[in-house]
Design an enzyme around this catalytic site. Sequence first.
Site, PDB file in Angstrom:
ATOM      1  N   ARG A   1       0.832  -1.209   0.000  1.00 45.22           N
ATOM      2  CA  ARG A   1       0.000   0.000   0.000  1.00 45.22           C
ATOM      3  C   ARG A   1       0.868   1.262   0.000  1.00 45.22           C
ATOM      4  O   ARG A   1       0.471   2.308  -0.488  1.00 45.22           O
ATOM      5  CB  ARG A   1      -0.913  -0.034   1.234  1.00 45.22           C
ATOM      6  CG  ARG A   1      -2.204   0.739   1.029  1.00 45.22           C
ATOM      7  CD  ARG A   1      -3.064   0.726   2.279  1.00 45.22           C
ATOM      8  NE  ARG A   1      -3.877  -0.443   2.418  1.00 45.22           N
ATOM      9  CZ  ARG A   1      -3.907  -1.230   3.498  1.00 45.22           C
ATOM     10  NH1 ARG A   1      -3.134  -0.982   4.530  1.00 45.22           N
ATOM     11  NH2 ARG A   1      -4.709  -2.269   3.538  1.00 45.22           N
TER      12      ARG A   1
ATOM     13  N   LYS B   1      -1.994  19.947  -8.948  1.00 52.99           N
ATOM     14  CA  LYS B   1      -1.878  21.215  -9.652  1.00 52.99           C
ATOM     15  C   LYS B   1      -0.471  21.355 -10.261  1.00 52.99           C
ATOM     16  O   LYS B   1      -0.223  20.778 -11.296  1.00 52.99           O
ATOM     17  CB  LYS B   1      -2.227  22.363  -8.701  1.00 52.99           C
ATOM     18  CG  LYS B   1      -3.605  22.178  -8.020  1.00 52.99           C
ATOM     19  CD  LYS B   1      -4.773  22.368  -8.957  1.00 52.99           C
ATOM     20  CE  LYS B   1      -6.112  21.901  -8.407  1.00 52.99           C
ATOM     21  NZ  LYS B   1      -6.519  22.468  -7.132  1.00 52.99           N
TER      22      LYS B   1
ATOM     23  N   TYR C   1     -10.145  26.972   0.264  1.00 46.11           N
ATOM     24  CA  TYR C   1     -10.661  26.203  -0.868  1.00 46.11           C
ATOM     25  C   TYR C   1     -11.985  25.557  -0.446  1.00 46.11           C
ATOM     26  O   TYR C   1     -12.079  24.976   0.637  1.00 46.11           O
ATOM     27  CB  TYR C   1      -9.595  25.155  -1.178  1.00 46.11           C
ATOM     28  CG  TYR C   1      -9.890  24.153  -2.242  1.00 46.11           C
ATOM     29  CD1 TYR C   1     -10.077  24.541  -3.558  1.00 46.11           C
ATOM     30  CD2 TYR C   1      -9.923  22.802  -1.945  1.00 46.11           C
ATOM     31  CE1 TYR C   1     -10.309  23.610  -4.542  1.00 46.11           C
ATOM     32  CE2 TYR C   1     -10.146  21.853  -2.928  1.00 46.11           C
ATOM     33  CZ  TYR C   1     -10.346  22.267  -4.225  1.00 46.11           C
ATOM     34  OH  TYR C   1     -10.571  21.336  -5.193  1.00 46.11           O
TER      35      TYR C   1
ATOM     36  N   ASP D   1      -2.365  25.382   3.420  1.00 41.05           N
ATOM     37  CA  ASP D   1      -2.569  24.818   2.082  1.00 41.05           C
ATOM     38  C   ASP D   1      -1.721  25.679   1.151  1.00 41.05           C
ATOM     39  O   ASP D   1      -2.054  26.824   0.860  1.00 41.05           O
ATOM     40  CB  ASP D   1      -4.057  24.876   1.707  1.00 41.05           C
ATOM     41  CG  ASP D   1      -4.324  24.266   0.327  1.00 41.05           C
ATOM     42  OD1 ASP D   1      -3.394  24.242  -0.506  1.00 41.05           O
ATOM     43  OD2 ASP D   1      -5.469  23.839   0.093  1.00 41.05           O
TER      44      ASP D   1
HETATM   45  C1  LIG Z   1      -7.309  21.777  -6.113  1.00 40.30           C
HETATM   46  C2  LIG Z   1      -7.009  22.194  -4.735  1.00 40.30           C
HETATM   47  C3  LIG Z   1      -7.051  21.290  -3.696  1.00 40.30           C
HETATM   48  C4  LIG Z   1      -7.527  19.876  -3.882  1.00 40.30           C
HETATM   49  O1  LIG Z   1      -6.755  19.108  -4.716  1.00 40.30           O
HETATM   50  P1  LIG Z   1      -7.393  17.824  -5.445  1.00 40.30           P
HETATM   51  O2  LIG Z   1      -6.211  17.044  -5.794  1.00 40.30           O
HETATM   52  O3  LIG Z   1      -8.146  18.357  -6.605  1.00 40.30           O
HETATM   53  O4  LIG Z   1      -8.274  17.133  -4.462  1.00 40.30           O
HETATM   54  C5  LIG Z   1      -6.730  21.729  -2.428  1.00 40.30           C
HETATM   55  N1  LIG Z   1      -6.395  23.010  -2.202  1.00 40.30           N
HETATM   56  C6  LIG Z   1      -6.354  23.918  -3.182  1.00 40.30           C
HETATM   57  C7  LIG Z   1      -5.973  25.319  -2.860  1.00 40.30           C
HETATM   58  C8  LIG Z   1      -6.675  23.556  -4.473  1.00 40.30           C
HETATM   59  O5  LIG Z   1      -6.670  24.465  -5.454  1.00 40.30           O
END
Ligand SMILES: *Cc1c(COP(=O)(O)O)cnc(C)c1O
Length: 387
Positions: A50, A201, A103, A176
């Site tokens: 895993r 991203k 977010y 974040d």
């Molecule tokens: C897209 C995003 C996330 C979540 O990412 P995913 O991989 O799409 O779940 C978290 N925080 C921010 C600021 C984002 O833009």
Amino acid sequence: MKPASRLVHPPRPAAQPTATVNPLIQKGSTVLLPDARALYDDDAFVTYGRSGLASHEALKSALCDLERAEAVELYPSGVAAVAGALLAVLEAGDELLMTDTAYKPTRRFCDRTLARFGVSTRYYDPTLPPDEVEALMGPRTRLIFLESPGSLSFEMQDVPALATIARRRRILSLIDNTWGAGHVLKPLDLGVDISIQALTKYVGGHSDSFMGSAATRDPDIAARLKAGVTDLGWSVAAEDAYAMLRGMRTLDVRLRRHEATGLALASWLEARPEVLQVLHPALSGAPGHDLWKRDYSGACGLFALILKPAQAGATAAFLDALRVFGLGFSWGGFESLAIDCDPQLEVRQFRRDYGGALVRLHAGLEDAEDLIADLEAGLEAWRPLAV
Ligand SMILES: *Cc1c(COP(=O)(O)O)cnc(C)c1O
């Protein structure tokens, strides 16, 4: 052995593969252990696939280096990283202090799921000075969650000041850092306990795979994050870990291009009569620019603009006229994207009147001239609806 058994147990190649510059895409739920003692020696051996396979470990080491962390955990998405980190460190009865510009799925996780487990979330206005945020910290406050710049509206927070306050009050801090991609902002250097990002991203960078990470220097937090991933049963595919690592090789050059193109678009938009304001922390004179200049070594390609007041349907006319920009919610990939933000602002507790429609743009890797021509066509479609 008989033919059926030979299909299951063909001869295996010698143990050491040829050394390539990239890790193996090692797939496997079953891990073969050398002897009976090793079966229960989790400290010395990876005993189940895993986690701990070649591309998982290669990506974790690279992310530890990027984030200047001691430990990194991987999650199947960015949202999973947010949820996993919060579940790992919070307990029933705790209060979470959360930026109001987080977010949206982060907020949904807090309000819908964390609430069921006895963790309450208190939202704060990210434009408050740090001492006023401190005044909101109470005896049950266990963690402050930062996102800087804020989602959609790009409010900058004084990250080191808030991290210092949190540390003094024995409150955990988490950011974040998807906008900074772990590259142009180093939150752990600024005193933040946990740095999270959606690798989906910029690290992935190609709009084709999901993953999230949480990084820390603190051994106790590291142990909690690891236990959380284990207990929730999360695993990431070996191919996806490989794809993220491949994205990291070009993160610096891609971000520089996203930043340059984003700033070129931002400056062009700022001079346009249809535009009220451009919200881009790296743009000189924009809100939060001083904090950006102090704490960041660069920017990405994500920012917003505020259109001047217009009739209903004007923002849609602008967006629908775009041909190079796609209309889509993600960002960090190679392609330019645009969205209308207003429907997402309704959940906020500290709502601001921006004076016009808020549109978020992601500057991709196309030529800036093509993107500017596209925005010009969008503004042309918008203009007849101006008031
Ligand atoms: C897209 C995003 C996330 C979540 O990412 P995913 O991989 O799409 O779940 C978290 N925080 C921010 C600021 C984002 O833009």
